[in-house]
Write a protein that holds these residues in place. Structure first.
Motif, mmCIF file in Angstrom:
data_model
loop_
_atom_site.group_PDB
_atom_site.id
_atom_site.type_symbol
_atom_site.label_atom_id
_atom_site.label_comp_id
_atom_site.label_asym_id
_atom_site.label_seq_id
_atom_site.Cartn_x
_atom_site.Cartn_y
_atom_site.Cartn_z
ATOM 1 N N ALA A 39 0.851 -1.197 0.000
ATOM 2 C CA ALA A 39 0.000 0.000 0.000
ATOM 3 C C ALA A 39 0.881 1.239 0.000
ATOM 4 O O ALA A 39 2.058 1.181 0.382
ATOM 5 C CB ALA A 39 -0.929 0.015 1.214
ATOM 6 N N LEU A 40 0.302 2.354 -0.439
ATOM 7 C CA LEU A 40 1.033 3.617 -0.494
ATOM 8 C C LEU A 40 0.308 4.700 0.294
ATOM 9 O O LEU A 40 -0.923 4.725 0.376
ATOM 10 C CB LEU A 40 1.178 4.098 -1.944
ATOM 11 C CG LEU A 40 1.911 3.211 -2.940
ATOM 12 C CD1 LEU A 40 1.919 3.885 -4.310
ATOM 13 C CD2 LEU A 40 3.327 2.902 -2.475
ATOM 14 N N ILE A 41 1.109 5.596 0.861
ATOM 15 C CA ILE A 41 0.625 6.866 1.410
ATOM 16 C C ILE A 41 1.384 7.940 0.648
ATOM 17 O O ILE A 41 2.622 7.931 0.637
ATOM 18 C CB ILE A 41 0.903 6.976 2.917
ATOM 19 C CG1 ILE A 41 0.193 5.854 3.688
ATOM 20 C CG2 ILE A 41 0.484 8.333 3.447
ATOM 21 C CD1 ILE A 41 0.603 5.764 5.144
ATOM 22 N N VAL A 42 0.681 8.838 -0.024
ATOM 23 C CA VAL A 42 1.371 9.831 -0.850
ATOM 24 C C VAL A 42 0.896 11.235 -0.480
ATOM 25 O O VAL A 42 -0.252 11.431 -0.092
ATOM 26 C CB VAL A 42 1.126 9.576 -2.356
ATOM 27 C CG1 VAL A 42 1.528 8.154 -2.737
ATOM 28 C CG2 VAL A 42 -0.320 9.828 -2.737
ATOM 29 N N ALA A 43 1.801 12.196 -0.605
ATOM 30 C CA ALA A 43 1.429 13.590 -0.362
ATOM 31 C C ALA A 43 2.307 14.500 -1.211
ATOM 32 O O ALA A 43 3.501 14.235 -1.404
ATOM 33 C CB ALA A 43 1.573 13.956 1.113
ATOM 34 N N THR A 44 1.699 15.562 -1.722
ATOM 35 C CA THR A 44 2.399 16.520 -2.574
ATOM 36 C C THR A 44 1.989 17.942 -2.220
ATOM 37 O O THR A 44 0.848 18.171 -1.820
ATOM 38 C CB THR A 44 2.075 16.258 -4.058
ATOM 39 O OG1 THR A 44 2.696 17.277 -4.876
ATOM 40 C CG2 THR A 44 0.579 16.299 -4.308
ATOM 41 N N PRO A 45 2.904 18.890 -2.346
ATOM 42 C CA PRO A 45 2.473 20.293 -2.254
ATOM 43 C C PRO A 45 1.684 20.662 -3.502
ATOM 44 O O PRO A 45 1.843 20.016 -4.553
ATOM 45 C CB PRO A 45 3.802 21.058 -2.178
ATOM 46 C CG PRO A 45 4.801 20.152 -2.834
ATOM 47 C CD PRO A 45 4.353 18.755 -2.558
ATOM 48 N N VAL A 46 0.827 21.655 -3.377
ATOM 49 C CA VAL A 46 0.033 22.107 -4.520
ATOM 50 C C VAL A 46 0.799 23.181 -5.272
ATOM 51 O O VAL A 46 1.206 24.194 -4.700
ATOM 52 C CB VAL A 46 -1.329 22.654 -4.065
ATOM 53 C CG1 VAL A 46 -2.110 23.193 -5.259
ATOM 54 C CG2 VAL A 46 -2.132 21.558 -3.366
ATOM 55 N N PHE A 47 1.003 22.960 -6.575
ATOM 56 C CA PHE A 47 1.617 23.941 -7.456
ATOM 57 C C PHE A 47 0.671 24.206 -8.623
ATOM 58 O O PHE A 47 0.313 23.271 -9.350
ATOM 59 C CB PHE A 47 2.969 23.447 -7.993
ATOM 60 C CG PHE A 47 4.051 23.376 -6.961
ATOM 61 C CD1 PHE A 47 4.140 24.319 -5.951
ATOM 62 C CD2 PHE A 47 4.998 22.363 -6.995
ATOM 63 C CE1 PHE A 47 5.145 24.259 -4.993
ATOM 64 C CE2 PHE A 47 6.016 22.291 -6.047
ATOM 65 C CZ PHE A 47 6.076 23.247 -5.045
#
Length: 220
Positions: free
Chosen positions: A76-84
């Motif tokens: 499984a994955l947990i992903v997070a990104t800043p918004v651009f």
């Protein structure tokens, strides 16, 4: 059997609110998980140069290849990104452009994002969810968005953020429950089973996962 979870952090700064969100989500899942678990965090900023090179030559090497292998081999994955510019970062997209789509099929994913304003929260449904749907992954119902105010508590709602993190973690743990359930001693001889036996067991596990996911959505 140990469940392998990989968290992908696309934050660029140090310290990073995106990494902070990843750490909070990982901790919430770990606290709720009943069974052996292995969690690895991949910081994309550490392999940014190699990812750029991989896009030009068509294949990844070194630490970038190792990061891709971690993601492709995870349960499984947990992903997070800043918004651009109202979407995920280019670094985040570049990384998942290189992931083997077959390795992503059916993989549970918890999505998260960070931004300066609560108005960017729709990035979860308008950008991240479609990306992982294309990769044929199972995107968990609850996404977690954290605005700047959510961390400081000034004008934000830290309690609501904690609730979202907890709800997303609970959904992932429920979906992975069949994998963390203790197995009988005979099941430990999986490597000795024939192809038909292994296939039948895999179908059973997938069916249980689909049933759990349906419960989360309230369809059963």
């Amino acid at each position: 059997m140990t469940t392998r979870i990989v968290a992908v952090n696309a934050g660029l700064s140090e310290p990073s609110s995106t990494r902070l969100l990843i750490d909070r989500m990982v901790a919430a899942v770990t606290d709720r998980f009943d069974g052996p678990i292995d969690v690895q965090v991949v910081d994309l900023r550490d392999v940014a140069g190699e990812l750029g090179q991989a896009m030009t030559v068509g294949f990844a090497t070194g630490k970038a290849r190792a990061a891709l292998d971690e993601v492709e081999g995870a349960d499984a994955l947990i992903v997070a990104t800043p918004v651009f510019n109202a979407s995920y970062s280019g670094l985040f997209k570049m990384f998942f452009d290189l992931v083997d789509i077959d390795a992503m099929t059916g993989k549970p994913v918890v999505i998260g994002a960070t931004g300066g304003s609560p108005r960017h929260s729709m990035v979860l449904d308008h950008a991240l969810r479609p990306l992982f749907a294309y990769l044929r992954s199972v995107v968990l119902p609850t996404g977690v968005y954290a605005a700047s105010a959510d961390w400081a508590g000034a004008g934000g709602d830290t309690t609501t953020l904690n609730d979202r993190i907890g709800r997303a973690a609970g959904e992932l743990v429920s979906l992975l429950a069949p994998r963390s359930t203790p197995v009988s001693a005979g099941a430990g001889r999986r490597a000795q089973d024939g192809p038909a036996t292994v296939s039948a067991r895999q179908q059973s596990v997938e069916a249980a996962g689909i049933a759990n996911f349906a419960k989360l959505l309230g369809t059963t």
